[in-house]
Scaffold this motif. Structure first.
Motif, PDB file in Angstrom:
ATOM      1  N   GLU A  40       1.936   7.876   4.530  1.00 34.53           N
ATOM      2  CA  GLU A  40       0.508   8.176   4.702  1.00 34.53           C
ATOM      3  C   GLU A  40       0.246   9.251   5.744  1.00 34.53           C
ATOM      4  O   GLU A  40      -0.808   9.893   5.721  1.00 34.53           O
ATOM      5  CB  GLU A  40      -0.256   6.897   5.063  1.00 34.53           C
ATOM      6  CG  GLU A  40      -0.337   5.924   3.906  1.00 34.53           C
ATOM      7  CD  GLU A  40      -1.170   4.695   4.213  1.00 34.53           C
ATOM      8  OE1 GLU A  40      -2.034   4.761   5.115  1.00 34.53           O
ATOM      9  OE2 GLU A  40      -0.967   3.665   3.554  1.00 34.53           O
ATOM     10  N   ARG A  66      -8.651   1.744  -2.149  1.00 31.66           N
ATOM     11  CA  ARG A  66      -7.236   1.547  -1.836  1.00 31.66           C
ATOM     12  C   ARG A  66      -6.570   0.681  -2.905  1.00 31.66           C
ATOM     13  O   ARG A  66      -5.421   0.902  -3.260  1.00 31.66           O
ATOM     14  CB  ARG A  66      -7.094   0.875  -0.459  1.00 31.66           C
ATOM     15  CG  ARG A  66      -5.691   0.446  -0.066  1.00 31.66           C
ATOM     16  CD  ARG A  66      -4.750   1.597   0.181  1.00 31.66           C
ATOM     17  NE  ARG A  66      -5.303   2.590   1.083  1.00 31.66           N
ATOM     18  CZ  ARG A  66      -4.675   3.718   1.416  1.00 31.66           C
ATOM     19  NH1 ARG A  66      -3.477   3.993   0.924  1.00 31.66           N
ATOM     20  NH2 ARG A  66      -5.246   4.586   2.233  1.00 31.66           N
ATOM     21  N   HIS A  99       3.309  -0.459   1.603  1.00 29.65           N
ATOM     22  CA  HIS A  99       3.300   0.615   2.596  1.00 29.65           C
ATOM     23  C   HIS A  99       4.698   1.205   2.665  1.00 29.65           C
ATOM     24  O   HIS A  99       5.683   0.471   2.754  1.00 29.65           O
ATOM     25  CB  HIS A  99       2.880   0.091   3.975  1.00 29.65           C
ATOM     26  CG  HIS A  99       2.450   1.180   4.904  1.00 29.65           C
ATOM     27  ND1 HIS A  99       3.319   1.842   5.742  1.00 29.65           N
ATOM     28  CD2 HIS A  99       1.249   1.748   5.105  1.00 29.65           C
ATOM     29  CE1 HIS A  99       2.659   2.763   6.427  1.00 29.65           C
ATOM     30  NE2 HIS A  99       1.395   2.724   6.055  1.00 29.65           N
ATOM     31  N   THR A 134       6.039  -5.021   2.081  1.00 28.88           N
ATOM     32  CA  THR A 134       5.048  -5.790   1.338  1.00 28.88           C
ATOM     33  C   THR A 134       5.142  -7.250   1.753  1.00 28.88           C
ATOM     34  O   THR A 134       5.945  -7.598   2.624  1.00 28.88           O
ATOM     35  CB  THR A 134       5.236  -5.622  -0.183  1.00 28.88           C
ATOM     36  OG1 THR A 134       4.109  -6.193  -0.863  1.00 28.88           O
ATOM     37  CG2 THR A 134       6.512  -6.277  -0.679  1.00 28.88           C
ATOM     38  N   ASP A 165      -1.474  -4.230   4.601  1.00 31.61           N
ATOM     39  CA  ASP A 165      -2.170  -3.263   5.463  1.00 31.61           C
ATOM     40  C   ASP A 165      -2.999  -3.902   6.562  1.00 31.61           C
ATOM     41  O   ASP A 165      -3.663  -3.206   7.325  1.00 31.61           O
ATOM     42  CB  ASP A 165      -2.992  -2.251   4.651  1.00 31.61           C
ATOM     43  CG  ASP A 165      -4.161  -2.834   3.884  1.00 31.61           C
ATOM     44  OD1 ASP A 165      -4.366  -4.068   3.932  1.00 31.61           O
ATOM     45  OD2 ASP A 165      -4.877  -2.053   3.223  1.00 31.61           O
ATOM     46  N   CYS A 205       2.735  -1.934   9.373  1.00 28.38           N
ATOM     47  CA  CYS A 205       2.831  -0.639   8.695  1.00 28.38           C
ATOM     48  C   CYS A 205       3.883   0.213   9.382  1.00 28.38           C
ATOM     49  O   CYS A 205       4.211  -0.004  10.550  1.00 28.38           O
ATOM     50  CB  CYS A 205       1.488   0.085   8.670  1.00 28.38           C
ATOM     51  SG  CYS A 205       0.914   0.668  10.287  1.00 28.38           S
ATOM     52  N   HIS A 211      -8.959   1.282   6.062  1.00 28.06           N
ATOM     53  CA  HIS A 211      -7.803   1.549   5.201  1.00 28.06           C
ATOM     54  C   HIS A 211      -8.037   1.010   3.795  1.00 28.06           C
ATOM     55  O   HIS A 211      -7.684   1.650   2.802  1.00 28.06           O
ATOM     56  CB  HIS A 211      -6.534   0.928   5.802  1.00 28.06           C
ATOM     57  CG  HIS A 211      -5.281   1.330   5.098  1.00 28.06           C
ATOM     58  ND1 HIS A 211      -4.712   0.569   4.096  1.00 28.06           N
ATOM     59  CD2 HIS A 211      -4.483   2.432   5.226  1.00 28.06           C
ATOM     60  CE1 HIS A 211      -3.625   1.167   3.651  1.00 28.06           C
ATOM     61  NE2 HIS A 211      -3.456   2.299   4.315  1.00 28.06           N
TER      62      HIS A 211
END
Length: 352
Positions: free
Chosen positions: A13, A99, A161, A170, A219, A223, A341
């Motif tokens: 990201e 998202r 992520h 995850t 999230d 992360c 996010h």
């Protein structure tokens, strides 16, 4: 053919963005529809903050188009020029968590953009209808004229992520939940995720935060801060349900190695104090921040959280000295279940 076979990869990201996508709230789908104007004000704050750093496209229902257009025309700032970076895209949608129902962008070997279209079922069938939301990602990809990869998997973007170097984070609570893909085994789910975002290793945490109605999206809990570095929200109160959850996450990550064989450096961020609305615990998380070009959009919560707010700003500021930490009101939309996010989806820089 899936992305991994064609060497498309989901970037981290923090990689350069071309723009951000976000959806505008829909009153009919809200948990607390009486808070619609307050939630819209929160979204507007997020949008204007992101526009200080990069272009942002707001996905809007056609019935709301004129009103939203007027809102941002009035809010334009001659000083920052941010309003010039806000554009609207008319796509019908049921709810405003892009998202989770938007595309996951991937980048090919020559820098060409593609997008993964996951199945979406409103977090395990919690909020009907979701038919319009399930059709949002293909419409965005079609508008951009980029290659579309249809994944045979129900998955929300907030549940994964990546470090951009082959490792993905995850939770079992979400990705293995029977309300998403009951027909698939753990091995089949893992194989599909690896094939569609092009990772070699998945680090599985057990659970997300207590009370998170997404069934434990990553999230909110952990992360990647950089390859080999993980930010982890921690709870230090043994009487809080999040204490056992975050201690377990810490133990798992302390033993993990990434796809490159690195032991992980773990950077803790303290949990904000508990907060409730109508007896429902709010899922407050500093990790629901959002990377933008040259900055970070960080939700802060004020009041009793003033001290942990300060610590979060300090930790991220020291970790990212080249980025401006831009705080936003984290209480504005949290009663609807998420934060900045959850509302956003980054579009990486690439050819299309």
């Amino acid at each position: 053919m899936y992305p991994k076979k064609l060497n498309y990869t989901m970037p981290a990201e923090w990689a350069a963005h071309e723009r951000t996508f976000i959806s505008w709230p829909v009153q009919d789908s809200m948990v607390y529809p009486e808070l619609y104007e307050e939630v819209c004000a929160g979204y507007a704050e997020f949008i204007e903050a992101i526009a200080e750093f990069e272009p942002i496209t707001v996905v809007v229902n056609s019935a709301d188009l004129e009103r939203v257009q007027g809102r941002f025309a009035q809010a334009g700032s001659a000083e920052t020029g941010a309003n010039d970076r806000i554009s609207l895209l008319a796509i019908e949608h049921n709810d405003a968590w892009l998202r989770d129902n938007g595309p996951t962008f991937v980048v090919g070997p020559q820098g060409e953009l593609g997008g993964v279209n996951w199945g979406f079922n409103a977090w395990g069938g919690k909020y009907a209808p979701w038919d319009l939301d399930d059709a949002v990602a293909p419409q965005i990809l079609n508008t951009l004229n980029v290659k579309q990869f249809d994944a045979p998997l129900v998955l929300e973007g907030g549940s994964i992520h990546t470090d951009g170097e082959g490792t993905l984070l995850t939770t079992e609570e979400c990705l293995l939940n029977l309300n998403r893909n009951p027909q698939l085994s753990r091995e089949e789910i893992e194989a599909a995720v690896k094939n569609y975002v092009n990772v070699d290793q998945i680090i599985w945490l057990k659970r997300g935060l207590s009370g998170d109605e997404t069934d434990g999206h990553i999230d909110n809990v952990a992360c990647f801060a950089a390859p080999g570095k993980i930010l982890l929200q921690v709870c230090n109160d043994p009487d809080d349900e999040n204490y056992a959850i975050t201690q377990e996450n810490l133990a798992i990550l302390s033993q993990a190695v990434d796809a490159q064989g690195r032991k992980l450096e773990i950077i803790p961020i303290p949990q904000p104090p508990q907060a409730f609305y109508e007896d429902t615990r709010l899922t407050l998380s500093y990790l629901n921040f959002y990377f933008v070009n040259g900055g970070i959009i960080l939700p802060v919560f004020g009041g009793e959280a003033a001290e942990t707010d300060r610590q979060a700003v300090k930790i991220l500021g020291e970790l990212y000295p080249q980025r401006r930490i831009r705080t936003v009101n984290g209480m504005a939309i949290i009663r609807e279940g998420g934060n900045v996010h959850c509302t956003t989806q980054q579009m990486p820089a690439g050819r299309h």
